[in-house]
Design a protein around this motif. Sequence first.
Motif, PDB file in Angstrom:
ATOM      1  N   PHE A  80      49.524  22.108  23.994  1.00 38.44           N
ATOM      2  CA  PHE A  80      50.673  22.991  24.096  1.00 38.44           C
ATOM      3  C   PHE A  80      50.587  23.705  25.433  1.00 38.44           C
ATOM      4  N   ASP A  81      51.687  23.675  26.206  1.00 39.60           N
ATOM      5  CA  ASP A  81      51.679  24.380  27.489  1.00 39.60           C
ATOM      6  C   ASP A  81      52.341  25.735  27.345  1.00 39.60           C
ATOM      7  N   HIS A  82      51.611  26.728  27.753  1.00 40.83           N
ATOM      8  CA  HIS A  82      52.187  28.066  27.731  1.00 40.83           C
ATOM      9  C   HIS A  82      52.436  28.513  29.163  1.00 40.83           C
ATOM     10  N   ARG A  83      53.709  28.772  29.485  1.00 39.15           N
ATOM     11  CA  ARG A  83      54.041  29.181  30.852  1.00 39.15           C
ATOM     12  C   ARG A  83      53.604  30.627  31.068  1.00 39.15           C
ATOM     13  N   TRP A  84      52.853  30.851  32.137  1.00 42.13           N
ATOM     14  CA  TRP A  84      52.318  32.192  32.406  1.00 42.13           C
ATOM     15  C   TRP A  84      53.419  33.193  32.698  1.00 42.13           C
ATOM     16  N   ARG A  85      53.283  34.367  32.132  1.00 36.76           N
ATOM     17  CA  ARG A  85      54.090  35.497  32.570  1.00 36.76           C
ATOM     18  C   ARG A  85      53.181  36.552  33.186  1.00 36.76           C
ATOM     19  N   LEU A  86      51.874  36.434  32.885  1.00 39.51           N
ATOM     20  CA  LEU A  86      50.907  37.371  33.459  1.00 39.51           C
ATOM     21  C   LEU A  86      50.658  37.026  34.924  1.00 39.51           C
ATOM     22  N   PRO A  87      50.336  38.016  35.751  1.00 44.04           N
ATOM     23  CA  PRO A  87      50.004  37.725  37.146  1.00 44.04           C
ATOM     24  C   PRO A  87      48.639  37.050  37.243  1.00 44.04           C
ATOM     25  N   LEU A 137      51.461  33.107  21.131  1.00 43.85           N
ATOM     26  CA  LEU A 137      50.883  33.294  22.464  1.00 43.85           C
ATOM     27  C   LEU A 137      51.618  34.375  23.242  1.00 43.85           C
ATOM     28  N   GLU A 138      52.939  34.456  23.026  1.00 44.15           N
ATOM     29  CA  GLU A 138      53.690  35.505  23.731  1.00 44.15           C
ATOM     30  C   GLU A 138      53.276  36.890  23.247  1.00 44.15           C
ATOM     31  N   LYS A 139      52.967  36.961  21.965  1.00 39.99           N
ATOM     32  CA  LYS A 139      52.506  38.243  21.407  1.00 39.99           C
ATOM     33  C   LYS A 139      51.176  38.638  22.052  1.00 39.99           C
ATOM     34  N   VAL A 140      50.267  37.646  22.161  1.00 38.62           N
ATOM     35  CA  VAL A 140      48.966  37.916  22.772  1.00 38.62           C
ATOM     36  C   VAL A 140      49.146  38.352  24.223  1.00 38.62           C
ATOM     37  N   GLU A 141      50.035  37.626  24.923  1.00 34.59           N
ATOM     38  CA  GLU A 141      50.278  37.933  26.327  1.00 34.59           C
ATOM     39  C   GLU A 141      50.799  39.366  26.494  1.00 34.59           C
ATOM     40  N   GLN A 142      51.692  39.746  25.594  1.00 34.70           N
ATOM     41  CA  GLN A 142      52.246  41.101  25.605  1.00 34.70           C
ATOM     42  C   GLN A 142      51.132  42.146  25.453  1.00 34.70           C
ATOM     43  N   ARG A 143      50.216  41.868  24.522  1.00 32.43           N
ATOM     44  CA  ARG A 143      49.098  42.794  24.278  1.00 32.43           C
ATOM     45  C   ARG A 143      48.190  42.904  25.493  1.00 32.43           C
ATOM     46  N   VAL A 144      47.896  41.743  26.094  1.00 32.82           N
ATOM     47  CA  VAL A 144      47.026  41.743  27.275  1.00 32.82           C
ATOM     48  C   VAL A 144      47.710  42.505  28.408  1.00 32.82           C
ATOM     49  N   ALA A 145      49.025  42.275  28.569  1.00 38.99           N
ATOM     50  CA  ALA A 145      49.779  42.977  29.613  1.00 38.99           C
ATOM     51  C   ALA A 145      49.720  44.484  29.383  1.00 38.99           C
ATOM     52  N   ALA A 146      49.843  44.894  28.128  1.00 37.10           N
ATOM     53  CA  ALA A 146      49.782  46.326  27.813  1.00 37.10           C
ATOM     54  C   ALA A 146      48.428  46.908  28.182  1.00 37.10           C
ATOM     55  N   MET A 147      47.364  46.100  27.973  1.00 35.08           N
ATOM     56  CA  MET A 147      46.016  46.559  28.311  1.00 35.08           C
ATOM     57  C   MET A 147      45.868  46.802  29.799  1.00 35.08           C
ATOM     58  N   PHE A 148      46.406  45.862  30.600  1.00 32.12           N
ATOM     59  CA  PHE A 148      46.267  45.965  32.046  1.00 32.12           C
ATOM     60  C   PHE A 148      47.402  46.777  32.664  1.00 32.12           C
ATOM     61  N   ASP A 149      48.235  47.345  31.824  1.00 29.51           N
ATOM     62  CA  ASP A 149      49.320  48.192  32.296  1.00 29.51           C
ATOM     63  C   ASP A 149      50.270  47.427  33.222  1.00 29.51           C
ATOM     64  N   ILE A 150      50.655  46.234  32.779  1.00 27.38           N
ATOM     65  CA  ILE A 150      51.551  45.381  33.551  1.00 27.38           C
ATOM     66  C   ILE A 150      52.832  45.227  32.734  1.00 27.38           C
ATOM     67  N   SER A 151      53.993  45.214  33.404  1.00 33.35           N
ATOM     68  CA  SER A 151      55.198  44.885  32.641  1.00 33.35           C
ATOM     69  C   SER A 151      55.558  43.427  32.916  1.00 33.35           C
ATOM     70  N   LEU A 152      55.797  42.678  31.847  1.00 32.83           N
ATOM     71  CA  LEU A 152      56.035  41.237  31.962  1.00 32.83           C
ATOM     72  C   LEU A 152      57.501  40.947  32.234  1.00 32.83           C
ATOM     73  N   PRO A 153      57.789  39.855  32.963  1.00 32.19           N
ATOM     74  CA  PRO A 153      59.180  39.416  33.064  1.00 32.19           C
ATOM     75  C   PRO A 153      59.659  38.975  31.680  1.00 32.19           C
ATOM     76  N   PRO A 154      60.972  38.991  31.460  1.00 29.27           N
ATOM     77  CA  PRO A 154      61.453  38.635  30.121  1.00 29.27           C
ATOM     78  C   PRO A 154      61.090  37.210  29.735  1.00 29.27           C
ATOM     79  N   SER A 155      60.918  37.005  28.447  1.00 31.70           N
ATOM     80  CA  SER A 155      60.560  35.680  27.938  1.00 31.70           C
ATOM     81  C   SER A 155      61.699  34.700  28.160  1.00 31.70           C
ATOM     82  N   ARG A 156      61.303  33.429  28.468  1.00 26.86           N
ATOM     83  CA  ARG A 156      62.326  32.426  28.692  1.00 26.86           C
ATOM     84  C   ARG A 156      62.713  31.693  27.421  1.00 26.86           C
TER      85      ARG A 156
END
Lengths: 92, 98, 183
Positions: C111-118, C161-180
């Motif tokens: 499964f390919d997950h497209r990155w939203r994290l930097p 995976l998007e949920k996990v990414e959201q959590r990780v982004a919150a940890m690093f204080d990053i705002s993610l681009p909207p989901s595609r």
Amino acid sequence: MQTLYFTLALFLLLNLVAGMWRVLRGPTAADRMLAAQLFGTTSVAVLLLLAQATDKAALRDVALVFALLAAVTAIAFVRRAWSDRETKRDAE
Amino acid sequence: MPSDLLSTVLLIAGGIFFLAGTLGLLRFPDVYTRLHALTKADNVGLGLVVAGLALQAESLATAGKLLLIWLLVLLAGASVAHLVAATARQRGIKLWKQ
Amino acid sequence: MIVCTVDRRQRLEFTPRESVFFHLRSGCLRAVLFALMWWILTDGAMDSWLVGTPVILFATVVSVVLLPPSSWSFLGVVQFVPFFLWRSLYGGVDVARRALHPRLPISPGLFDHRWRLPPGLPRVFMANIVSLLPGTLSAELGANCLQVHVLDERKNFLSELEKVEQRVAAMFDISLPPSRGGE
């Protein structure tokens, strides 16, 4: 509690031996790499149980060193020891 | 003693996860699925064993050391799982398909 | 604690003084963490601090130089810990159930997950976390996407995976681009 610690430690040791069968048998080089993973967790658990059972705090430090070494050896293993000859055989 | 009982339950549960990890290692069909079993089941098993032992620890520092060891193994396990999987992919080891 | 409420976009454009303050703040925090670690490793022996104090200071300086401080959120970390513990426990139960089941119910896939994290630490952190969560194993850390090996491809891993990414982004204080959405 003492009996439980020793029984569980022995049980985990048997687990390790059973897992070794896969590691020795392969079939791919990657399967043998799993040894690092298996030893990393199981041996740490065994050491921690023995530390508590025999009241030897130093064994906990041994477990700590094992945990550190498990990561380093595994990375060295994957990067260096996985030869190209084995790769050709694995891909077939 | 209630803490003894809780420790016993946690330790035995941990042992069951280790057993499941080993069974997965032996039964699963390819290296990727075996990695799943080993990484996740063994880390949970170690976590439960650590929790059971931490309840019996004589000092807070000892409990802290147990936690530190678990975190270290967690980090090592996750990195090694990724590294083995990534290298297996690069070297062309095929996925098992039903 | 006013610092924590500063808008992230402002914090990214450091004026030199802010940057010094930022480094100092994270240096102090790391020193506290190293001290805690020293206390654990020496089982709280008082006479060890004679050696411990210089070691902690040295470790702090080295760590700030080698791993420059990045932004993170205390609330994000606090929320992440129970999420991770619960999901990884479930991950263990899930794989144990499959391994113990007589018919071995798995149907693996990729499964390919497209990155939203930097790129950088947040991605590496997520790749590690994914391997411990139910049914997923990070196989390849690509420039655009994370390739995940899944134990049961019939499940919907995108939202997970998007949920996990959201959590990780919150940890690093990053705002993610909207989901595609479904890709």
